[in-house]
Design an enzyme around this catalytic site. Structure first.
Site, PDB file in Angstrom:
ATOM      1  N   LYS A  74     -10.490  -4.038  18.102  1.00  0.00           N
ATOM      2  CA  LYS A  74     -11.664  -4.009  17.207  1.00  0.00           C
ATOM      3  C   LYS A  74     -11.360  -4.746  15.902  1.00  0.00           C
ATOM      4  CE  LYS A  74     -12.554  -0.197  14.495  1.00  0.00           C
ATOM      5  NZ  LYS A  74     -12.749  -0.571  13.087  1.00  0.00           N
ATOM      6  N   ASN A  75     -10.219  -4.392  15.292  1.00  0.00           N
ATOM      7  CA  ASN A  75      -9.952  -4.914  13.950  1.00  0.00           C
ATOM      8  C   ASN A  75      -9.438  -6.355  13.946  1.00  0.00           C
ATOM      9  OD1 ASN A  75     -10.910  -2.584  12.925  1.00  0.00           O
ATOM     10  ND2 ASN A  75      -8.915  -1.672  12.450  1.00  0.00           N
ATOM     11  N   ARG A 100     -18.044  -0.831   7.367  1.00  0.00           N
ATOM     12  CA  ARG A 100     -17.269  -1.316   6.230  1.00  0.00           C
ATOM     13  C   ARG A 100     -16.777  -2.755   6.468  1.00  0.00           C
ATOM     14  NH1 ARG A 100     -14.438  -0.752   1.137  1.00  0.00           N
ATOM     15  NH2 ARG A 100     -12.720  -2.160   1.490  1.00  0.00           N
ATOM     16  N   CYS A 143     -16.627   5.955   2.191  1.00  0.00           N
ATOM     17  CA  CYS A 143     -16.990   6.445   3.519  1.00  0.00           C
ATOM     18  C   CYS A 143     -16.235   7.739   3.742  1.00  0.00           C
ATOM     19  CB  CYS A 143     -16.647   5.421   4.584  1.00  0.00           C
ATOM     20  SG  CYS A 143     -14.914   5.160   4.773  1.00  0.00           S
ATOM     21  N   ARG A 153     -13.272   3.570  -0.800  1.00  0.00           N
ATOM     22  CA  ARG A 153     -12.635   2.337  -0.299  1.00  0.00           C
ATOM     23  C   ARG A 153     -13.051   1.171  -1.187  1.00  0.00           C
ATOM     24  NH1 ARG A 153     -13.147   2.470   6.153  1.00  0.00           N
ATOM     25  NH2 ARG A 153     -11.634   0.799   6.065  1.00  0.00           N
ATOM     26  N   ASP A 198      -4.410   4.764  11.186  1.00  0.00           N
ATOM     27  CA  ASP A 198      -5.426   4.876  12.242  1.00  0.00           C
ATOM     28  C   ASP A 198      -4.943   5.671  13.455  1.00  0.00           C
ATOM     29  OD1 ASP A 198      -7.177   3.446  10.718  1.00  0.00           O
ATOM     30  OD2 ASP A 198      -6.925   1.549  11.780  1.00  0.00           O
ATOM     31  N   VAL A 229      -2.158   6.056   3.021  1.00  0.00           N
ATOM     32  CA  VAL A 229      -3.052   4.886   2.944  1.00  0.00           C
ATOM     33  C   VAL A 229      -4.439   5.274   2.443  1.00  0.00           C
ATOM     34  CG1 VAL A 229      -4.055   2.946   4.216  1.00  0.00           C
ATOM     35  CG2 VAL A 229      -1.738   3.714   4.754  1.00  0.00           C
ATOM     36  N   ARG A 260     -18.343   3.588  17.748  1.00  0.00           N
ATOM     37  CA  ARG A 260     -18.135   2.428  16.866  1.00  0.00           C
ATOM     38  C   ARG A 260     -16.885   1.664  17.267  1.00  0.00           C
ATOM     39  NH1 ARG A 260     -16.827   3.999  11.489  1.00  0.00           N
ATOM     40  NH2 ARG A 260     -16.120   1.882  11.625  1.00  0.00           N
TER      41      ARG A 260
HETATM   42  N1  EPU Z   1      -7.617  -0.885  -1.479  1.00  0.00           N
HETATM   43  C1  EPU Z   1      -7.787  -1.037  -2.830  1.00  0.00           C
HETATM   44  N2  EPU Z   1      -8.516  -2.094  -3.279  1.00  0.00           N
HETATM   45  C2  EPU Z   1      -9.095  -3.003  -2.452  1.00  0.00           C
HETATM   46  C3  EPU Z   1      -8.906  -2.841  -1.060  1.00  0.00           C
HETATM   47  C4  EPU Z   1      -8.154  -1.781  -0.603  1.00  0.00           C
HETATM   48  O1  EPU Z   1      -7.305  -0.228  -3.624  1.00  0.00           O
HETATM   49  O2  EPU Z   1      -9.745  -3.949  -2.939  1.00  0.00           O
HETATM   50  C5  EPU Z   1      -6.809   0.247  -0.954  1.00  0.00           C
HETATM   51  C6  EPU Z   1      -7.615   1.207  -0.088  1.00  0.00           C
HETATM   52  O3  EPU Z   1      -8.337   2.135  -0.877  1.00  0.00           O
HETATM   53  C7  EPU Z   1      -6.557   1.828   0.768  1.00  0.00           C
HETATM   54  C8  EPU Z   1      -5.557   0.694   0.967  1.00  0.00           C
HETATM   55  O4  EPU Z   1      -5.838  -0.253  -0.053  1.00  0.00           O
HETATM   56  O5  EPU Z   1      -5.928   2.861   0.071  1.00  0.00           O
HETATM   57  C9  EPU Z   1      -5.607  -0.001   2.307  1.00  0.00           C
HETATM   58  O6  EPU Z   1      -6.945  -0.363   2.624  1.00  0.00           O
HETATM   59  P1  EPU Z   1      -7.291  -1.692   3.393  1.00  0.00           P
HETATM   60  O7  EPU Z   1      -8.099  -2.573   2.502  1.00  0.00           O
HETATM   61  O8  EPU Z   1      -6.095  -2.264   4.023  1.00  0.00           O
HETATM   62  O9  EPU Z   1      -8.294  -1.163   4.518  1.00  0.00           O
HETATM   63  P2  EPU Z   1      -9.433  -2.001   5.153  1.00  0.00           P
HETATM   64  O10 EPU Z   1      -9.081  -3.423   5.191  1.00  0.00           O
HETATM   65  O11 EPU Z   1     -10.732  -1.608   4.561  1.00  0.00           O
HETATM   66  C10 EPU Z   1      -8.526  -1.909   7.617  1.00  0.00           C
HETATM   67  C11 EPU Z   1      -9.018  -1.413   8.937  1.00  0.00           C
HETATM   68  C12 EPU Z   1      -9.034   0.110   8.924  1.00  0.00           C
HETATM   69  C13 EPU Z   1      -7.610   0.601   8.662  1.00  0.00           C
HETATM   70  C14 EPU Z   1      -7.090   0.007   7.352  1.00  0.00           C
HETATM   71  C15 EPU Z   1      -5.655   0.363   7.067  1.00  0.00           C
HETATM   72  C16 EPU Z   1     -10.489  -3.212   9.625  1.00  0.00           C
HETATM   73  C17 EPU Z   1     -11.863  -3.680   9.907  1.00  0.00           C
HETATM   74  N3  EPU Z   1     -10.361  -1.952   9.167  1.00  0.00           N
HETATM   75  O12 EPU Z   1      -9.436  -1.413   6.649  1.00  0.00           O
HETATM   76  O13 EPU Z   1      -9.455   0.527  10.211  1.00  0.00           O
HETATM   77  O14 EPU Z   1      -7.600   2.001   8.576  1.00  0.00           O
HETATM   78  O15 EPU Z   1      -7.208  -1.430   7.381  1.00  0.00           O
HETATM   79  O16 EPU Z   1      -4.837  -0.065   8.105  1.00  0.00           O
HETATM   80  O17 EPU Z   1      -9.542  -3.941   9.827  1.00  0.00           O
HETATM   81  C18 EPU Z   1     -10.439   1.942  11.789  1.00  0.00           C
HETATM   82  O18 EPU Z   1     -10.285   1.034  12.615  1.00  0.00           O
HETATM   83  O19 EPU Z   1     -10.817   3.091  12.110  1.00  0.00           O
HETATM   84  C19 EPU Z   1     -10.185   1.672  10.379  1.00  0.00           C
HETATM   85  C20 EPU Z   1     -10.595   2.477   9.408  1.00  0.00           C
END
Ligand code: EPU
Length: 418
Positions: free
Chosen positions: A22-23, A92, A116, A121, A305, A327, A397
């Site tokens: 998915k990701n 997201r 969420c 986030r 995850d 995380v 999802r």
């Molecule tokens: N963060 C910040 N500022 C930002 C962005 C992130 O502080 O601008 C923080 C977040 O709050 C969090 C950490 O950085 O504490 C990591 O978040 P990240 O941005 O890496 O998460 P994401 O990119 O929104 C992706 C996956 C998630 C997975 C996370 C962590 C996708 C589409 N989503 O989310 O997947 O949990 O990385 O590995 O790639 C899922 O598949 O169920 C899912 C939630």
């Protein structure tokens, strides 16, 4: 709305074929916006998030077909630069359209993704990154509006590792004017899949560990051969943990073993046997599950995850286990539901303490987010009697036909109208 009914306690065994990631699929689909062309993608999971992303691309002007895990998409007529609230709020990962549209049109307007169920986030790192490479953003009426100001390119160091943030910066800089150097980037394999996809189209992106160097190109080439998305390591991990609970063997096939090292290590520490061969991983459960201590971390650390699914195994460990969630601050919502089944888990700050119990019993429980739903399913399968899981739209999802896959290995699982 549908609910899932599971008549638990039946031992499961057999082989499970893992779907595409998915990701990895979501950023690659967003990447088709970057340059007007026709793209063919394979191993795309048929899940709601992919359907939502395709719908978003259609609203922007793309045409697509999606059949048998293959997407053919034509992005030549994309002219709109706005990702509406109605779609962004449901997923997201729509945030990835932001970087893709900036590359394509030099401007983008996306609804603020907000928080969420798994916590706040923020997108501050996406925003600061865009600023550093030449895009100015204003926040207005719940929307983020960015526009390019001068030549795109520059240096940026992420203050926190962010997966979609890294992907967004790559997407926004690939057609820039100057070199972009990104530091403290995420090391997740899904980021590499995006880089590989873009490089297969003539992109010049080099990863040196946490540093990503994007040498801009003026165009992306026509695709020579269909691009196959990597297998879903989180789905693989989910079924591997299931294999630790039941007395029989479960084998996952079509998996990428090297992306699962940390997961394999937790399984071995719990006493299970793991045998790998090419793309298949066989799990032989232990006689007694050993308690362990785990901390979630960005890749190559243990993935957040899979935290809920690992917890579903540790519920039966012979002793006290601990999981520290580093995380996302609010990712233990499933614990209250697991307690209804008889689990003995307490939470202190970001650490869950799991005291092993001998058995669980079915109850009515509620899913709160995608991965929590998977953890609840594992626990329902190992509970005696019937469990009803509500709000399973979270599950749909991100897991492709999970109930069908479970039925194939012997689970008594079905859907009913709520
Ligand atoms: N963060 C910040 N500022 C930002 C962005 C992130 O502080 O601008 C923080 C977040 O709050 C969090 C950490 O950085 O504490 C990591 O978040 P990240 O941005 O890496 O998460 P994401 O990119 O929104 C992706 C996956 C998630 C997975 C996370 C962590 C996708 C589409 N989503 O989310 O997947 O949990 O990385 O590995 O790639 C899922 O598949 O169920 C899912 C939630």
């Amino acid at each position: 709305m549908e609910k899932l009914i599971i008549d638990g306690g039946t031992p499961l065994k057999g082989r499970v074929k893992i779907s595409g990631s998915k990701n990895a699929a979501l950023p690659i689909l967003a990447a088709t916006v970057v340059y007007p062309n026709k793209y063919s993608l394979n191993n795309i999971p048929d899940i709601q998030d992919v359907r939502t992303m395709l719908e978003l691309l259609k609203i922007l002007g793309a045409k697509y077909t999606f059949k048998d895990n293959k997407v053919v998409i034509n992005t030549i007529n994309i002219k709109k630069h706005e990702a509406p609230y109605d779609l962004v709020k449901t997923m997201r990962a729509s945030v990835l359209i932001w970087g893709a549209l900036l590359s394509r049109l030099g401007r983008a307007k996306i609804s603020f993704p907000g928080g969420c169920a798994i916590g706040d986030r923020p997108v501050d790192q996406h925003l600061a990154g865009f600023e550093s490479i030449g895009y100015k953003t204003i926040v207005k009426s719940g929307y983020l509006e960015s526009i390019s100001e001068g030549p795109v390119g520059g240096n940026f160091k992420f203050k926190v590792k962010t997966v979609t943030g890294t992907e967004n910066l790559i997407l926004a800089s690939i057609l820039g004017k100057q070199k972009t150097i990104l530091e403290n980037c995420s090391l997740e394999p899904e980021v590499d899949d995006l880089i590989n996809f873009l490089n297969s189209l003539g992109g010049q992106i080099v990863r040196k560990k946490e540093k990503v160097i994007v040498t801009p190109v003026t165009e992306l080439k026509k695709q020579k051969k269909i691009y196959k998305v990597i297998p879903d390591r989180i789905e693989a991990g989910t079924f591997m943990y299931l294999g630790c609970i039941f007395p029989n063997k479960i084998t996952v096939t079509n998996a990428k073993v090297e992306d699962l090292k940390e997961v394999i290590s937790t399984i071995r520490l719990m006493g299970a046997k793991v045998e790998t061969e090419k793309a298949s991983i066989k799990i032989t459960p232990p006689k007694a599950i050993q308690p362990i201590q785990v901390q979630t971390k960005p890749f190559p650390g243990f993935p957040t995850d899979l935290q809920a699914q690992l917890m579903a195994v540790l519920i039966f460990a012979k002793g006290v286990s601990k999981i520290q969630e580093n995380v996302f601050p609010n990712r233990f919502i499933h614990v209250a539901e697991l307690r209804k089944l008889g689990a003995n888990i307490s939470i202190k700050e970001n650490t869950a303490k799991i005291i092993g119990v001998n058995g669980l019993a079915g109850a009515k429980i509620q899913a709160s987010d995608l991965r929590a739903s998977a953890g609840l399913i594992l626990s329902a399968l190992s509970s005696k009697g019937k469990t009803e899981i509500f709000r399973i739209y979270h599950l749909d999802r991100g897991y492709e036909r999970i109930d069908d896959k479970l039925k194939l290995i012997g689970a008594k699982i079905w859907r009913e109208k709520e």
